[in-house]
Enzyme design. Sequence first.
Site: not given
Length: 471
Positions: A108, A173
């Site tokens: 991500d 994250e």
Amino acid sequence: MTTSNGPMTPPPASSDPTEIDALRARLEQLLPGAVDDLKDLVRIPSIAFEGYDREPVRRSAEAVAALLRGAGMAEVTIESVADGAPAVIGRTPAAVGRPTVLLYAHHDVQPTGDETAWTSAPFEPAQRGRRLYGRGAADDKAGVMAHVTALRLVGEELAAEGLGVTVFVEGEEEAGSPTFRPFIEAHREALEADLIIVADSANWAVGTPALTTSLRGLVDVVVEVRALQHAVHSGLFGGPVMDSLTQLSRLIATLHDENGEVAVEGLARSADPSVEMDEADFRRDAGVPDGLELSGGGPLTAQLWTRPALSVIGIDAPAVRDASNTLVPVSRAKLSLRIPPGESPDSAMAALVTHLEKHAPATAEVTVHEGEKGKPYSARQHSPAMDLARSALGDAWGTAAVDTGLGGSIPFIADLLEVFPEADVLVTGVEDPESRAHGVDESLHLDEFARVCLAEALLLRRAGSLAQDDS
């Protein structure tokens, strides 16, 4: 950046140079395809923040899973817990009695901010010189591709030797890893390892590798200041009533002294590092305009790694273009406090809340909403795993690695250490000081990327010795 009096530990004796040259030659053949695969990942806008479309995050996980299958991993699945973002687990289990290495990265990315400020479109990768630009090109899709490329290089021989390799690519994250702890607890058996390599940090400079041995922790709060029940005319009521935005500003001003040092009582400091960075390099990398003084005092590395830092990272207030002649009734600010190794997040949070409440004006209601808390990290300086890492980095770059701290936080490191207490954790990097992770024009230096891939391949080759070293 340059060092003075730095802990640049000479790496242990390297492998046969002929062997390393052969591996480097194989890598050169693989690099064009690896960069193309990285570009494809960058094209997927995998932002896991609340309010963003979740479909690209799922698509990104599927792309990573396909890459791991193509790299020869025996088992690859996409998993999530508690409605969290999809993560990818790839496994080639160890033979009996052989160690397992866990490779971590995340797929991500951060939001882009103002896309018009980018030189090229953030999700259309663009190469200029030796740098590849795009959101996630460095943080952390380059980390994903470093793992994939290392497995393409040496995966077959590792499997033949019985070394276990697990790849764990997280999907949230940048959004704070909200389901990280329940995820690794739910998949404890699949993720258990003797050595964990986290590819989510930065190197010292282009041409000089680093091993991150400390990380600051994080606490944040939202402080709300209310002066009125509703907005009123600034001419009719201004004077006896001070608007909330002014009062919020005055409260924020108490957080630092006149030199820019954090003025919150009760916060800890760690010892100053023995490595220093060049101020001119820091100013360039940070984008500090010429003529402006730096805040605080003491070594830059101490201010960045081993002392607290407190920043205002957001304010809710009327935009200038929308401002009317009214007193703003309520204002809010988000404060981000970075804490050094040795500090407790709970203690730091308590100190910050106490400071804000102590300095609350009598002319407003002040409410503090506690937010995220992440623990700092300090690695063991000397262990078989650390020595292997220094050796691999030194061989790949041709120069000794620098042991560095990192001012940013990776809170999940503490979770890994708590859930897998017997594992060694190594924090390595794909970024350099010019990568601008999280910022406009994020980029990856392609020569550094090649060295990262080579270093990881060498480290994986040598990881089998950990069983003997630890016996």
